[in-house]
Design a protein around this motif. Structure first.
Motif, PDB file in Angstrom:
ATOM      1  N   PHE A  47      26.442 -46.896  29.122  1.00 27.20           N
ATOM      2  CA  PHE A  47      27.889 -46.682  29.032  1.00 27.20           C
ATOM      3  C   PHE A  47      28.227 -46.209  27.620  1.00 27.20           C
ATOM      4  CE2 PHE A  47      27.213 -49.647  32.458  1.00 27.20           C
ATOM      5  CZ  PHE A  47      28.089 -49.203  33.442  1.00 27.20           C
ATOM      6  N   LEU A  48      28.700 -44.967  27.520  1.00 25.83           N
ATOM      7  CA  LEU A  48      28.969 -44.351  26.233  1.00 25.83           C
ATOM      8  C   LEU A  48      30.459 -44.371  25.915  1.00 25.83           C
ATOM      9  CD1 LEU A  48      26.758 -41.129  26.636  1.00 25.83           C
ATOM     10  CD2 LEU A  48      26.032 -43.465  26.047  1.00 25.83           C
ATOM     11  N   ASP A  49      30.781 -44.584  24.645  1.00 22.03           N
ATOM     12  CA  ASP A  49      32.172 -44.479  24.207  1.00 22.03           C
ATOM     13  C   ASP A  49      32.651 -43.041  24.380  1.00 22.03           C
ATOM     14  OD1 ASP A  49      32.186 -47.134  23.483  1.00 22.03           O
ATOM     15  OD2 ASP A  49      31.724 -46.738  21.373  1.00 22.03           O
ATOM     16  N   LEU A 103      34.940 -35.762  25.773  1.00 23.24           N
ATOM     17  CA  LEU A 103      35.024 -35.123  27.087  1.00 23.24           C
ATOM     18  C   LEU A 103      35.157 -33.609  26.959  1.00 23.24           C
ATOM     19  CD1 LEU A 103      37.247 -37.490  29.289  1.00 23.24           C
ATOM     20  CD2 LEU A 103      34.773 -37.226  29.289  1.00 23.24           C
ATOM     21  N   ARG A 104      35.825 -33.166  25.901  1.00 21.57           N
ATOM     22  CA  ARG A 104      35.985 -31.724  25.700  1.00 21.57           C
ATOM     23  C   ARG A 104      34.633 -31.027  25.554  1.00 21.57           C
ATOM     24  NH1 ARG A 104      40.318 -33.830  22.705  1.00 21.57           N
ATOM     25  NH2 ARG A 104      42.384 -33.041  23.308  1.00 21.57           N
ATOM     26  N   ASP A 105      33.634 -31.763  25.041  1.00 23.63           N
ATOM     27  CA  ASP A 105      32.324 -31.166  24.796  1.00 23.63           C
ATOM     28  C   ASP A 105      31.407 -31.225  26.010  1.00 23.63           C
ATOM     29  OD1 ASP A 105      33.158 -30.755  22.184  1.00 23.63           O
ATOM     30  OD2 ASP A 105      32.275 -32.641  21.464  1.00 23.63           O
ATOM     31  N   ILE A 106      31.756 -32.010  27.010  1.00 24.71           N
ATOM     32  CA  ILE A 106      30.842 -32.190  28.146  1.00 24.71           C
ATOM     33  C   ILE A 106      31.510 -31.849  29.472  1.00 24.71           C
ATOM     34  CG2 ILE A 106      29.500 -33.974  26.953  1.00 24.71           C
ATOM     35  CD1 ILE A 106      30.967 -36.034  28.770  1.00 24.71           C
ATOM     36  N   GLN A 107      32.576 -31.044  29.425  1.00 22.84           N
ATOM     37  CA  GLN A 107      33.304 -30.768  30.665  1.00 22.84           C
ATOM     38  C   GLN A 107      32.467 -29.973  31.667  1.00 22.84           C
ATOM     39  OE1 GLN A 107      36.602 -27.824  30.216  1.00 22.84           O
ATOM     40  NE2 GLN A 107      36.076 -27.903  28.032  1.00 22.84           N
ATOM     41  N   ASP A 108      31.345 -29.382  31.235  1.00 30.73           N
ATOM     42  CA  ASP A 108      30.483 -28.638  32.152  1.00 30.73           C
ATOM     43  C   ASP A 108      29.376 -29.499  32.752  1.00 30.73           C
ATOM     44  OD1 ASP A 108      31.931 -26.298  31.791  1.00 30.73           O
ATOM     45  OD2 ASP A 108      30.736 -25.684  30.053  1.00 30.73           O
ATOM     46  N   GLU A 109      29.340 -30.779  32.404  1.00 33.20           N
ATOM     47  CA  GLU A 109      28.387 -31.692  33.040  1.00 33.20           C
ATOM     48  C   GLU A 109      28.711 -31.827  34.530  1.00 33.20           C
ATOM     49  OE1 GLU A 109      25.706 -33.589  31.962  1.00 33.20           O
ATOM     50  OE2 GLU A 109      25.758 -32.474  30.070  1.00 33.20           O
ATOM     51  N   ARG A 110      27.744 -32.282  35.285  1.00 34.61           N
ATOM     52  CA  ARG A 110      27.953 -32.487  36.724  1.00 34.61           C
ATOM     53  C   ARG A 110      28.638 -33.837  36.924  1.00 34.61           C
ATOM     54  NH1 ARG A 110      25.240 -29.575  40.385  1.00 34.61           N
ATOM     55  NH2 ARG A 110      24.933 -31.381  41.737  1.00 34.61           N
ATOM     56  N   PHE A 111      29.966 -33.802  37.058  1.00 34.98           N
ATOM     57  CA  PHE A 111      30.731 -35.036  37.217  1.00 34.98           C
ATOM     58  C   PHE A 111      30.750 -35.456  38.685  1.00 34.98           C
ATOM     59  CE2 PHE A 111      32.327 -34.093  33.028  1.00 34.98           C
ATOM     60  CZ  PHE A 111      32.628 -35.340  32.506  1.00 34.98           C
ATOM     61  N   ILE A 112      30.476 -36.712  38.920  1.00 38.93           N
ATOM     62  CA  ILE A 112      30.593 -37.315  40.244  1.00 38.93           C
ATOM     63  C   ILE A 112      31.825 -38.206  40.202  1.00 38.93           C
ATOM     64  CG2 ILE A 112      29.531 -38.848  41.946  1.00 38.93           C
ATOM     65  CD1 ILE A 112      26.806 -37.885  40.797  1.00 38.93           C
ATOM     66  N   MET A 113      32.839 -37.857  40.970  1.00 39.05           N
ATOM     67  CA  MET A 113      34.135 -38.514  40.869  1.00 39.05           C
ATOM     68  C   MET A 113      34.515 -39.164  42.189  1.00 39.05           C
ATOM     69  SD  MET A 113      34.795 -37.800  37.734  1.00 39.05           S
ATOM     70  CE  MET A 113      36.525 -38.223  37.523  1.00 39.05           C
ATOM     71  N   LEU A 162      31.818 -43.281  29.624  1.00 40.20           N
ATOM     72  CA  LEU A 162      31.028 -42.321  30.372  1.00 40.20           C
ATOM     73  C   LEU A 162      29.753 -43.026  30.814  1.00 40.20           C
ATOM     74  CD1 LEU A 162      30.934 -39.259  31.206  1.00 40.20           C
ATOM     75  CD2 LEU A 162      29.236 -39.027  29.364  1.00 40.20           C
ATOM     76  N   ALA A 163      29.514 -43.087  32.129  1.00 39.05           N
ATOM     77  CA  ALA A 163      28.314 -43.725  32.672  1.00 39.05           C
ATOM     78  C   ALA A 163      27.265 -42.658  32.937  1.00 39.05           C
ATOM     79  CB  ALA A 163      28.659 -44.471  33.960  1.00 39.05           C
ATOM     80  N   VAL A 164      26.102 -42.819  32.322  1.00 37.66           N
ATOM     81  CA  VAL A 164      25.010 -41.852  32.486  1.00 37.66           C
ATOM     82  C   VAL A 164      23.698 -42.611  32.712  1.00 37.66           C
ATOM     83  CG1 VAL A 164      26.169 -40.190  30.985  1.00 37.66           C
ATOM     84  CG2 VAL A 164      24.445 -41.719  30.025  1.00 37.66           C
ATOM     85  N   HIS A 165      22.785 -41.976  33.417  1.00 34.94           N
ATOM     86  CA  HIS A 165      21.454 -42.549  33.616  1.00 34.94           C
ATOM     87  C   HIS A 165      20.675 -42.481  32.307  1.00 34.94           C
ATOM     88  CE1 HIS A 165      17.347 -42.998  35.210  1.00 34.94           C
ATOM     89  NE2 HIS A 165      17.921 -43.602  36.242  1.00 34.94           N
ATOM     90  N   LYS A 211      25.634 -42.393  21.261  1.00 36.59           N
ATOM     91  CA  LYS A 211      26.464 -43.593  21.325  1.00 36.59           C
ATOM     92  C   LYS A 211      27.854 -43.268  21.848  1.00 36.59           C
ATOM     93  CE  LYS A 211      24.192 -46.242  17.661  1.00 36.59           C
ATOM     94  NZ  LYS A 211      24.381 -46.948  16.350  1.00 36.59           N
ATOM     95  N   SER A 212      28.285 -42.039  21.634  1.00 36.32           N
ATOM     96  CA  SER A 212      29.618 -41.635  22.074  1.00 36.32           C
ATOM     97  C   SER A 212      29.624 -40.139  22.370  1.00 36.32           C
ATOM     98  CB  SER A 212      30.671 -41.977  21.014  1.00 36.32           C
ATOM     99  OG  SER A 212      30.434 -41.244  19.828  1.00 36.32           O
ATOM    100  N   VAL A 213      30.631 -39.716  23.121  1.00 39.93           N
ATOM    101  CA  VAL A 213      30.791 -38.302  23.474  1.00 39.93           C
ATOM    102  C   VAL A 213      32.266 -37.951  23.425  1.00 39.93           C
ATOM    103  CG1 VAL A 213      28.746 -38.216  24.966  1.00 39.93           C
ATOM    104  CG2 VAL A 213      30.978 -38.855  25.945  1.00 39.93           C
TER     105      VAL A 213
END
Length: 295
Positions: free
Chosen positions: A251-253, A179-189, A163-166, A175-177
């Motif tokens: 870059f997070l695991d 995806l099930r917990d952050i599915q409401d983040e603003r994803f840029i795909m 996961l790439a984040v600013h 250090k890690s996330v």
């Protein structure tokens, strides 16, 4: 049987369409049709099933094409080898990539080999296979890999998804996330038809989640938006040492993703590679290993 006949057949077999093949060969459609008819008569077997201008390789044609590909590759390689013996400084590199981002950072190599001449294009794997078989490129870098006994493959990277984040995003403190917990983040795909997007969509599908896509775009805009902290994205581990993003990106695991993706360099087994091409292959192997190549 002449080499010209074999080359015309090879192109026609790859396009499976008379008018498009004739255009690629810069000859008239009747001339190409006549050549195919003569070749079939000489072999005494049909090579195509005909349906108007569309032609489809039959079993005879598929077997013959495999032989023709080997013959023409050997002829072209022999020609290049003789030319290289006459001129030891063959400096031409021709390649295709399924993503232009695989060549990020190649300026290091270019600066040290200013006399090299480049022919590069971006294409999907199906087109790249045709380019390799037709001898129009020396090598390719793709993800996913190209399969087949006719090809030599070098695994450049078995890339993990990150996961790439600013750095200013609150997630950057982790250090890690999951995806099930952050599915409401603003994803840029990336756009849906791009290979990496297909791979990431498969990940979400297997997890049974539907993320919030705030933007679907090309590589360049995605990079700009992530660098501006406009959202988060799925990236690959190699993106860090390929310097695809600014130094502000973390870059997070991803704990619930265990798939990897292969980035593979491919060329025909019988293809004669120039000194320049061999040098560039060495550069890519170092680059994707995470080293700082000084080729």
């Amino acid at each position: 049987m002449e080499l010209t006949q074999l080359r015309y057949f090879q192109v026609a077999a790859n396009y499976e369409h008379i008018s498009r093949a004739a255009e690629a060969l810069n000859i008239s459609q009747p001339a190409l049709s006549t050549m195919i008819t003569r070749l079939e008569k000489e072999l005494n077997v049909p090579l195509f099933d005909h349906n108007g201008r569309s032609i489809v390789l039959n079993e005879n044609g598929r077997r013959f094409l495999k032989r023709v590909n080997h013959i023409l590759t050997e002829v072209d390689s022999s020609k290049r080898e003789l030319q290289e013996m006459a001129n030891e400084h063959d400096n031409t590199i021709s390649l295709a990539v399924s993503s232009s981002q695989f060549l990020q950072g190649m300026h290091t190599f270019m600066y040290q080999h200013l006399d090299y001449k480049w022919h590069q294009r971006v294409a999907d794997n199906k087109e790249i296979v045709s380019l390799l078989n037709l001898g129009q490129i020396d090598m390719a870098v793709t993800s996913p890999r190209i399969y087949g006994s006719d090809y030599h493959s070098i695994l450049l990277s078995n890339d993990e998804f990150k996961l790439a984040v600013h750095k200013d995003n609150p997630l950057a403190q982790k250090k890690s996330v999951r995806l099930r917990d952050i599915q409401d983040e603003r994803f840029i795909m990336l756009l849906k038809d791009l290979p990496f997007r297909i791979q990431t969509d498969r990940i979400f599908t297997e997890l049974g989640i539907t993320p919030l896509y705030s933007m679907e775009c090309d590589h360049l805009l995605r990079r700009e938006l992530i660098n501006a902290n406009a959202g988060v994205t799925i990236a690959s581990q190699s993106a860090s040492f390929r310097h695809l993003y600014s130094d502000n990106i973390r870059f997070l695991d991803i704990e619930d993703v265990h798939q990897t993706r292969e980035i593979v360099l491919t060329y025909l087994n019988d293809r004669h590679l120039s000194h320049a091409s061999k040098a560039f292959i060495s550069f890519l192997k170092q680059k994707f290993s995470g080293d700082d190549p000084k080729s």
